[in-house]
Scaffold this active site. Structure first.
Site, PDB file in Angstrom:
ATOM      1  N   CYS A 148       0.773 -24.673  66.671  1.00  0.00           N
ATOM      2  CA  CYS A 148       0.632 -23.222  66.459  1.00  0.00           C
ATOM      3  C   CYS A 148      -0.200 -22.536  67.548  1.00  0.00           C
ATOM      4  O   CYS A 148      -0.184 -21.318  67.656  1.00  0.00           O
ATOM      5  CB  CYS A 148       0.010 -22.944  65.097  1.00  0.00           C
ATOM      6  SG  CYS A 148       1.137 -23.300  63.752  1.00  0.00           S
TER       7      CYS A 148
HETATM    8  N1  COA Z   1       5.677 -21.946  43.276  1.00  0.00           N
HETATM    9  C1  COA Z   1       4.883 -22.012  42.184  1.00  0.00           C
HETATM   10  N2  COA Z   1       3.777 -22.764  42.119  1.00  0.00           N
HETATM   11  C2  COA Z   1       3.462 -23.519  43.190  1.00  0.00           C
HETATM   12  C3  COA Z   1       4.241 -23.502  44.355  1.00  0.00           C
HETATM   13  C4  COA Z   1       5.391 -22.691  44.367  1.00  0.00           C
HETATM   14  N3  COA Z   1       6.185 -22.610  45.450  1.00  0.00           N
HETATM   15  N4  COA Z   1       3.690 -24.326  45.254  1.00  0.00           N
HETATM   16  C5  COA Z   1       2.588 -24.847  44.687  1.00  0.00           C
HETATM   17  N5  COA Z   1       2.456 -24.365  43.438  1.00  0.00           N
HETATM   18  C6  COA Z   1       1.394 -24.681  42.469  1.00  0.00           C
HETATM   19  C7  COA Z   1       0.773 -26.035  42.758  1.00  0.00           C
HETATM   20  O1  COA Z   1       1.498 -27.062  42.127  1.00  0.00           O
HETATM   21  C8  COA Z   1      -0.617 -25.858  42.179  1.00  0.00           C
HETATM   22  O2  COA Z   1      -0.563 -26.019  40.788  1.00  0.00           O
HETATM   23  P1  COA Z   1      -1.787 -26.723  39.995  1.00  0.00           P
HETATM   24  O3  COA Z   1      -2.951 -25.786  40.222  1.00  0.00           O
HETATM   25  O4  COA Z   1      -1.301 -26.741  38.604  1.00  0.00           O
HETATM   26  O5  COA Z   1      -1.967 -28.058  40.639  1.00  0.00           O
HETATM   27  C9  COA Z   1      -0.931 -24.401  42.450  1.00  0.00           C
HETATM   28  O6  COA Z   1       0.325 -23.748  42.623  1.00  0.00           O
HETATM   29  C10 COA Z   1      -1.780 -24.206  43.706  1.00  0.00           C
HETATM   30  O7  COA Z   1      -1.192 -24.941  44.791  1.00  0.00           O
HETATM   31  P2  COA Z   1      -1.884 -25.114  46.179  1.00  0.00           P
HETATM   32  O8  COA Z   1      -0.993 -25.886  47.108  1.00  0.00           O
HETATM   33  O9  COA Z   1      -3.267 -25.618  45.985  1.00  0.00           O
HETATM   34  O10 COA Z   1      -1.901 -23.581  46.648  1.00  0.00           O
HETATM   35  P3  COA Z   1      -2.793 -22.859  47.728  1.00  0.00           P
HETATM   36  O11 COA Z   1      -3.480 -21.739  47.061  1.00  0.00           O
HETATM   37  O12 COA Z   1      -3.582 -23.807  48.551  1.00  0.00           O
HETATM   38  O13 COA Z   1      -1.692 -22.194  48.673  1.00  0.00           O
HETATM   39  C11 COA Z   1      -0.755 -22.572  50.838  1.00  0.00           C
HETATM   40  C12 COA Z   1      -0.777 -22.994  49.385  1.00  0.00           C
HETATM   41  C13 COA Z   1       0.148 -23.523  51.608  1.00  0.00           C
HETATM   42  C14 COA Z   1      -0.206 -21.163  50.940  1.00  0.00           C
HETATM   43  C15 COA Z   1      -2.190 -22.590  51.426  1.00  0.00           C
HETATM   44  O14 COA Z   1      -2.800 -23.818  51.154  1.00  0.00           O
HETATM   45  C16 COA Z   1      -2.254 -22.370  52.904  1.00  0.00           C
HETATM   46  O15 COA Z   1      -1.802 -21.362  53.428  1.00  0.00           O
HETATM   47  N6  COA Z   1      -2.903 -23.295  53.639  1.00  0.00           N
HETATM   48  C17 COA Z   1      -3.066 -23.217  55.060  1.00  0.00           C
HETATM   49  C18 COA Z   1      -1.722 -23.213  55.663  1.00  0.00           C
HETATM   50  C19 COA Z   1      -1.740 -23.206  57.147  1.00  0.00           C
HETATM   51  O16 COA Z   1      -2.313 -22.377  57.796  1.00  0.00           O
HETATM   52  N7  COA Z   1      -1.050 -24.138  57.691  1.00  0.00           N
HETATM   53  C20 COA Z   1      -0.887 -24.191  59.057  1.00  0.00           C
HETATM   54  C21 COA Z   1       0.535 -24.343  59.280  1.00  0.00           C
HETATM   55  S1  COA Z   1       0.802 -24.349  60.980  1.00  0.00           S
END
Ligand code: COA
Length: 372
Positions: free
Chosen positions: A156
């Site tokens: 990225c």
């Molecule tokens: N729809 C509904 N629920 C979902 C879901 C979806 N698509 N994906 C995950 N969930 C659920 C999970 O199962 C979890 O449930 P639980 O609390 O019962 O275990 C809950 O939602 C939270 O999931 P989590 O993965 O912890 O969410 P988050 O708040 O961390 O958000 C991201 C996920 C990916 C958006 C976030 O972690 C993020 O942006 N991280 C950094 C990403 C980044 O910059 N990456 C670099 C890429 S180059």
């Protein structure tokens, strides 16, 4: 030492859009099919049923509302769940070169520069369509650029690392003009069957033209300073490398696509990026009130809100920190350049801003610019 300026930028945006609702409907159909096929194993407790995705979760967790892709039909086919791009003959332009050239021509047109006067082309992106010949050399030929070209990959952060690389060569005098091009076909390495990340990425290409800051007539941005840093982490990873055949591991497997531990990325990257920007600004004697605008990497709205607040010491307005991720999703290295390209022409002479990208590696790159 010469001074450097950004004189043009360009964005190629695919014509096909996938909304969150369309994406979630396709994912849920895929999950239902998978659950039906695996009903016995699910009933026996051997595997877990795949839960549905939700548009509300996607917007709340990421800020993403839609994404552009090169092929919508393949991604939304619940029996496929990845794009379908026709194989092209070796003597036809590749996909990355084609979209990279489009963005590059827009950047050249904005600056009023002929491709023949460019003496470096860097193709800086998260993935390369092939190992060699370099995509950058193909782009150089398609554009009719001179000099030399090479590919680089810092995930990225590829765009800002590419800008520093090109700027250093211009400063040193070995080249006069460089195009840094970021063709990101993220739809091809995203795992659309994984609910935790299926909403994250989109496709795009961006280009930035850098020139020696000498007798420039049109509006441009002086590159005041660049800064790059890396710190190894496995929390964003892709194992699809050339050694797979030697390991008898050529079948489709999860680790050939994008993998991340999103929560850890969140927790570890935020302090890294905030400290990086603070150090860079301190080094250049730039106070928060001196910054007119921040063009941040476009991965997650909450992350950007956090970083913006850390940098400015207060919540930035959308005008001070414009996001494009709601429309484009995460486009890897291209995100901060899309934001810069679409939200910079209104700055007045003397206004300063900071471009920052960050991601896998971990990596973080920042570029401080001033409107002239
Ligand atoms: N729809 C509904 N629920 C979902 C879901 C979806 N698509 N994906 C995950 N969930 C659920 C999970 O199962 C979890 O449930 P639980 O609390 O019962 O275990 C809950 O939602 C939270 O999931 P989590 O993965 O912890 O969410 P988050 O708040 O961390 O958000 C991201 C996920 C990916 C958006 C976030 O972690 C993020 O942006 N991280 C950094 C990403 C980044 O910059 N990456 C670099 C890429 S180059």
């Amino acid at each position: 030492m010469h001074n450097v300026a950004i004189t043009g930028t360009g964005v190629f945006t695919p014509s096909q859009v996938i909304t969150n609702d369309e994406l979630v409907a396709a994912f849920n159909d895929y999950a239902d099919l998978w659950n039906a096929e695996n009903a016995a194993a699910i009933a026996a407790g051997e595997v877990e049923a795949k839960p549905h995705s939700s548009s509300d979760f996607i917007v709340a967790a990421s800020g993403i509302e839609r994404r552009y892709v090169l092929d919508k039909a393949g991604v939304l086919d619940p029996t496929r769940m990845f794009p379908k791009l026709e194989k092209r003959p070796d003597d036809a332009p590749g996909y990355m070169a084609e979209i990279g050239v489009d963005a590059a021509q827009k950047a050249l047109a904005e600056a009023g520069v002929d491709a023949a006067d460019v003496d470096l082309v860097i193709c800086a992106a998260s993935n390369m369509e092939r190992a060699y010949p370099a995509i950058a050399v193909e782009i150089q030929q398609l554009l009719g650029a001179g000099g030399f070209a090479f590919d680089m990959n810092v995930a990225c952060s590829s765009a800002t690392f590419g800008i520093q690389t090109a700027a250093d060569m211009i400063r040193a005098g070995s080249i006069r003009r460089a195009l840094v091009i970021n063709p990101e076909i993220c739809s091809a390495h995203l795992e659309w069957r994984d609910r935790d990340c299926h909403f994250i990425f989109g496709d795009v290409a961006t280009a930035t033209l850098l020139e020696r800051d000498e007798d420039l007539k049109g509006p441009h941005f002086k590159v005041l300073s660049t800064r790059c840093a890396t710190q190894f982490s496995n929390n964003i990873r892709n194992n699809n490398g050339y050694l797979r055949r030697t390991q008898d591991a050529m079948e489709d497997s999860r680790d050939m696509q994008f993998m991340q531990n999103g929560r850890k990325v969140f927790k570890e990257v935020l302090p890294l990026v905030s400290a990086h920007i603070a150090d860079h600004m301190a080094e250049e004697n730039i106070a928060p009130q001196d910054l007119r605008r921040l063009w941040l990497h476009q991965a997650n709205k909450t992350m950007n809100d956090y970083i913006g607040k850390k940098v400015l010491g207060r919540a930035p307005s959308p005008d001070e920190q414009p996001n494009i991720l709601q429309d484009y999703a995460n486009t890897s290295s291209a995100g901060s350049i899309i934001a810069f390209s679409k939200h910079s022409s209104d700055l007045a002479a003397g206004d300063k801003g900071l471009i920052c990208s960050f991601g896998a590696g971990y990596s973080v790159g920042s570029v401080i610019v001033e409107r002239a």
